[in-house]
Design a protein around this motif. Structure first.
Motif, PDB file in Angstrom:
ATOM      1  N   ALA A  33      68.529  40.531  12.720  1.00 50.80           N
ATOM      2  CA  ALA A  33      68.951  39.564  13.519  1.00 50.80           C
ATOM      3  C   ALA A  33      67.944  38.705  14.231  1.00 50.80           C
ATOM      4  O   ALA A  33      67.291  37.842  14.063  1.00 50.80           O
ATOM      5  CB  ALA A  33      69.730  40.061  14.665  1.00 50.80           C
ATOM      6  N   LEU A  34      66.169  40.146  14.529  1.00 54.39           N
ATOM      7  CA  LEU A  34      65.397  38.867  14.085  1.00 54.39           C
ATOM      8  C   LEU A  34      64.722  38.242  12.999  1.00 54.39           C
ATOM      9  O   LEU A  34      63.552  38.363  13.597  1.00 54.39           O
ATOM     10  CB  LEU A  34      64.102  40.205  14.834  1.00 54.39           C
ATOM     11  CG  LEU A  34      64.686  40.572  16.736  1.00 54.39           C
ATOM     12  CD1 LEU A  34      63.252  41.931  16.245  1.00 54.39           C
ATOM     13  CD2 LEU A  34      64.924  40.005  17.329  1.00 54.39           C
ATOM     14  N   GLY A  35      65.132  37.895  12.005  1.00 55.18           N
ATOM     15  CA  GLY A  35      64.377  37.311  10.979  1.00 55.18           C
ATOM     16  C   GLY A  35      63.737  37.985   9.938  1.00 55.18           C
ATOM     17  O   GLY A  35      63.362  37.362   9.682  1.00 55.18           O
ATOM     18  N   ASP A  36      63.678  39.452  10.044  1.00 56.66           N
ATOM     19  CA  ASP A  36      63.387  39.979   9.224  1.00 56.66           C
ATOM     20  C   ASP A  36      62.698  39.847   7.429  1.00 56.66           C
ATOM     21  O   ASP A  36      64.115  39.111   7.416  1.00 56.66           O
ATOM     22  CB  ASP A  36      62.801  41.325   9.409  1.00 56.66           C
ATOM     23  CG  ASP A  36      62.532  42.261   7.476  1.00 56.66           C
ATOM     24  OD1 ASP A  36      61.326  42.376   8.425  1.00 56.66           O
ATOM     25  OD2 ASP A  36      63.592  43.590   7.543  1.00 56.66           O
ATOM     26  N   ALA A  51      77.598  45.093  17.346  1.00 56.31           N
ATOM     27  CA  ALA A  51      78.295  43.649  17.369  1.00 56.31           C
ATOM     28  C   ALA A  51      77.742  42.794  18.278  1.00 56.31           C
ATOM     29  O   ALA A  51      77.493  41.531  18.162  1.00 56.31           O
ATOM     30  CB  ALA A  51      79.334  43.671  16.496  1.00 56.31           C
ATOM     31  N   LEU A  52      78.331  43.337  19.332  1.00 58.37           N
ATOM     32  CA  LEU A  52      77.450  42.945  20.956  1.00 58.37           C
ATOM     33  C   LEU A  52      76.585  42.966  21.243  1.00 58.37           C
ATOM     34  O   LEU A  52      75.909  41.835  21.211  1.00 58.37           O
ATOM     35  CB  LEU A  52      78.189  43.946  21.785  1.00 58.37           C
ATOM     36  CG  LEU A  52      80.045  44.543  22.024  1.00 58.37           C
ATOM     37  CD1 LEU A  52      80.242  45.229  23.755  1.00 58.37           C
ATOM     38  CD2 LEU A  52      80.626  43.057  22.743  1.00 58.37           C
ATOM     39  N   MET A  53      75.738  43.607  20.172  1.00 58.02           N
ATOM     40  CA  MET A  53      73.748  43.230  20.898  1.00 58.02           C
ATOM     41  C   MET A  53      73.392  42.032  19.932  1.00 58.02           C
ATOM     42  O   MET A  53      72.604  41.220  20.159  1.00 58.02           O
ATOM     43  CB  MET A  53      73.412  44.108  20.426  1.00 58.02           C
ATOM     44  CG  MET A  53      71.998  44.767  20.006  1.00 58.02           C
ATOM     45  SD  MET A  53      71.063  45.542  18.903  1.00 58.02           S
ATOM     46  CE  MET A  53      72.041  45.592  17.523  1.00 58.02           C
ATOM     47  N   ARG A  54      74.311  41.815  18.941  1.00 55.23           N
ATOM     48  CA  ARG A  54      73.599  40.766  17.713  1.00 55.23           C
ATOM     49  C   ARG A  54      74.753  39.500  18.386  1.00 55.23           C
ATOM     50  O   ARG A  54      73.325  38.390  18.429  1.00 55.23           O
ATOM     51  CB  ARG A  54      74.164  41.109  16.170  1.00 55.23           C
ATOM     52  CG  ARG A  54      73.906  42.289  15.639  1.00 55.23           C
ATOM     53  CD  ARG A  54      74.590  41.468  14.190  1.00 55.23           C
ATOM     54  NE  ARG A  54      75.400  42.366  14.542  1.00 55.23           N
ATOM     55  CZ  ARG A  54      76.202  43.483  13.618  1.00 55.23           C
ATOM     56  NH1 ARG A  54      75.689  44.395  13.810  1.00 55.23           N
ATOM     57  NH2 ARG A  54      77.746  43.618  13.207  1.00 55.23           N
ATOM     58  N   ALA A  55      75.719  40.127  19.304  1.00 52.20           N
ATOM     59  CA  ALA A  55      76.250  38.525  19.856  1.00 52.20           C
ATOM     60  C   ALA A  55      75.148  38.053  20.769  1.00 52.20           C
ATOM     61  O   ALA A  55      74.689  36.508  21.256  1.00 52.20           O
ATOM     62  CB  ALA A  55      77.542  38.679  20.436  1.00 52.20           C
ATOM     63  N   ALA A  86      62.182  45.073  21.529  1.00 49.03           N
ATOM     64  CA  ALA A  86      62.108  46.058  23.084  1.00 49.03           C
ATOM     65  C   ALA A  86      62.995  45.301  23.350  1.00 49.03           C
ATOM     66  O   ALA A  86      64.872  46.324  24.110  1.00 49.03           O
ATOM     67  CB  ALA A  86      61.557  45.980  24.078  1.00 49.03           C
ATOM     68  N   ALA A  87      63.240  44.281  23.622  1.00 49.81           N
ATOM     69  CA  ALA A  87      64.899  43.419  23.682  1.00 49.81           C
ATOM     70  C   ALA A  87      65.995  43.934  23.931  1.00 49.81           C
ATOM     71  O   ALA A  87      67.345  44.206  24.008  1.00 49.81           O
ATOM     72  CB  ALA A  87      64.586  41.955  24.318  1.00 49.81           C
ATOM     73  N   ALA A  88      66.274  43.756  21.913  1.00 50.16           N
ATOM     74  CA  ALA A  88      67.048  43.804  21.328  1.00 50.16           C
ATOM     75  C   ALA A  88      67.413  45.604  21.088  1.00 50.16           C
ATOM     76  O   ALA A  88      69.047  45.888  21.208  1.00 50.16           O
ATOM     77  CB  ALA A  88      66.650  43.924  19.977  1.00 50.16           C
ATOM     78  N   VAL A  89      66.679  46.638  21.490  1.00 47.41           N
ATOM     79  CA  VAL A  89      67.038  47.903  21.762  1.00 47.41           C
ATOM     80  C   VAL A  89      67.706  48.217  23.221  1.00 47.41           C
ATOM     81  O   VAL A  89      68.467  49.021  23.335  1.00 47.41           O
ATOM     82  CB  VAL A  89      65.920  48.867  21.679  1.00 47.41           C
ATOM     83  CG1 VAL A  89      65.996  50.102  22.031  1.00 47.41           C
ATOM     84  CG2 VAL A  89      65.418  48.613  20.696  1.00 47.41           C
ATOM     85  N   ILE A 134      72.533  54.675  12.697  1.00 46.22           N
ATOM     86  CA  ILE A 134      70.877  54.844  13.478  1.00 46.22           C
ATOM     87  C   ILE A 134      70.586  54.085  12.744  1.00 46.22           C
ATOM     88  O   ILE A 134      69.199  52.323  13.649  1.00 46.22           O
ATOM     89  CB  ILE A 134      70.489  56.001  13.997  1.00 46.22           C
ATOM     90  CG1 ILE A 134      71.004  56.687  15.271  1.00 46.22           C
ATOM     91  CG2 ILE A 134      69.078  55.603  14.803  1.00 46.22           C
ATOM     92  CD1 ILE A 134      70.276  57.603  15.449  1.00 46.22           C
ATOM     93  N   TRP A 135      70.854  53.917  11.565  1.00 46.69           N
ATOM     94  CA  TRP A 135      69.940  53.109  10.577  1.00 46.69           C
ATOM     95  C   TRP A 135      70.788  52.092  10.964  1.00 46.69           C
ATOM     96  O   TRP A 135      69.881  50.945  10.284  1.00 46.69           O
ATOM     97  CB  TRP A 135      69.600  54.341   9.079  1.00 46.69           C
ATOM     98  CG  TRP A 135      69.192  53.029   8.833  1.00 46.69           C
ATOM     99  CD1 TRP A 135      69.835  51.852   7.452  1.00 46.69           C
ATOM    100  CD2 TRP A 135      67.437  52.998   7.244  1.00 46.69           C
ATOM    101  NE1 TRP A 135      69.296  51.012   6.810  1.00 46.69           N
ATOM    102  CE2 TRP A 135      67.988  51.880   6.655  1.00 46.69           C
ATOM    103  CE3 TRP A 135      66.862  53.697   7.925  1.00 46.69           C
ATOM    104  CZ2 TRP A 135      66.364  51.897   5.967  1.00 46.69           C
ATOM    105  CZ3 TRP A 135      65.761  53.879   7.121  1.00 46.69           C
ATOM    106  CH2 TRP A 135      65.822  53.131   6.323  1.00 46.69           C
ATOM    107  N   GLY A 136      72.005  51.742  10.731  1.00 48.09           N
ATOM    108  CA  GLY A 136      72.425  50.660  10.202  1.00 48.09           C
ATOM    109  C   GLY A 136      72.187  49.559  12.133  1.00 48.09           C
ATOM    110  O   GLY A 136      72.150  48.131  11.736  1.00 48.09           O
ATOM    111  N   THR A 137      71.853  49.965  13.145  1.00 53.33           N
ATOM    112  CA  THR A 137      70.673  49.604  14.284  1.00 53.33           C
ATOM    113  C   THR A 137      69.999  48.780  14.077  1.00 53.33           C
ATOM    114  O   THR A 137      69.621  47.376  14.208  1.00 53.33           O
ATOM    115  CB  THR A 137      71.536  50.110  15.590  1.00 53.33           C
ATOM    116  OG1 THR A 137      72.447  51.370  15.467  1.00 53.33           O
ATOM    117  CG2 THR A 137      70.939  49.427  16.752  1.00 53.33           C
ATOM    118  N   ALA A 138      69.216  49.707  13.382  1.00 51.92           N
ATOM    119  CA  ALA A 138      67.822  49.404  13.024  1.00 51.92           C
ATOM    120  C   ALA A 138      67.521  48.269  12.114  1.00 51.92           C
ATOM    121  O   ALA A 138      66.832  47.143  12.745  1.00 51.92           O
ATOM    122  CB  ALA A 138      66.927  50.394  12.740  1.00 51.92           C
TER     123      ALA A 138
END
Length: 228
Positions: free
Chosen positions: A132-135, A65-69, A86-89, A122-126
């Protein structure tokens, strides 16, 4: 999740974090956090029905959630797409305030009874990153993108846990190399679709569809109705 349960979960998780370095993601940690917050134990167990593993998973989801924000608040428009990934990871790892929390989680999820939970996390993070990147992929690409990014994220976490370089410079270089591998795989995948020998397989894969109306973290796909 009911709002009151979410509040209980958040408060217990916050109280648990200082204990994790000493007692891991364990029932000892969970019990101490429940006692410190003063929540009714029965209600607390409703928030974490499987105990410590649910506590660890709640911490992982909090990091997502913090990453998405942070992604939502960051202008990535001038970045190449591989740099956005890379920035998202990197944002996801920088959401961790203490690596020991993740190290202890890795120990927990290495246990046979919890490896499935770790893989789904981990799958959930991916999935969170790609979404978030619009896939917008709806076919087998939905799975291959998340599978390859899951591998990249998992490998990067393990490298990061042992990285003592200034500002984790070695980790970010490692991540860049792994992202380059993914981009090479995507190019190879595109080329194979034009190979006449692989067209039957490509036709089969075209029938795979991304999840719809179900939990986004689910791994299985489905074939479109009437294909067979």
């Amino acid at each position: 999740m009911r709002p009151e349960i979410q509040v209980v979960q958040d408060e217990i998780l916050a109280a648990a974090l200082p204990h994790v370095a000493f007692d891991g993601w364990s029932d000892t940690t969970l019990s101490a956090a429940i006692a410190e917050t003063g929540h009714d134990p029965a209600l607390a167990r409703t928030a974490f029905p499987r105990g410590a593993v649910d506590l660890a998973l709640a911490y992982h989801r909090q990091g997502d959630a913090l990453m998405r924000a942070r992604l939502a608040a960051t202008d990535l428009s001038d970045m190449r797409f591989r740099d956005r990934i890379a920035a998202a990871v990197r944002f996801r790892l920088e959401a961790v305030e203490d690596r020991e929390l993740v190290r202890r989680g890795s120990t927990l999820f290495s246990l046979p009874q919890y490896t499935g939970d770790g893989a789904r996390a981990i799958w959930g993070t991916a999935d969170a990153i790609w979404t978030a990147l619009g896939d917008t992929s709806k076919d087998v690409n939905w799975y291959t993108k998340r599978a390859t990014l899951s591998a990249v994220y998992g490998a990067t976490v393990l490298f990061w846990l042992g990285d003592d370089s200034p500002d984790f410079a070695n980790t970010w270089a490692f991540l860049d190399r792994r992202i380059d591998n993914v981009m090479q795989f995507e190019k190879l995948k595109a080329k194979t679709r034009d190979n006449p020998l692989l067209k039957p397989l490509a036709g089969l894969m075209d029938k795979v569809r991304a999840p719809s109306g179900v939990k986004r973290g689910d791994l299985p796909g489905h074939f479109t109705k009437g294909n067979f």
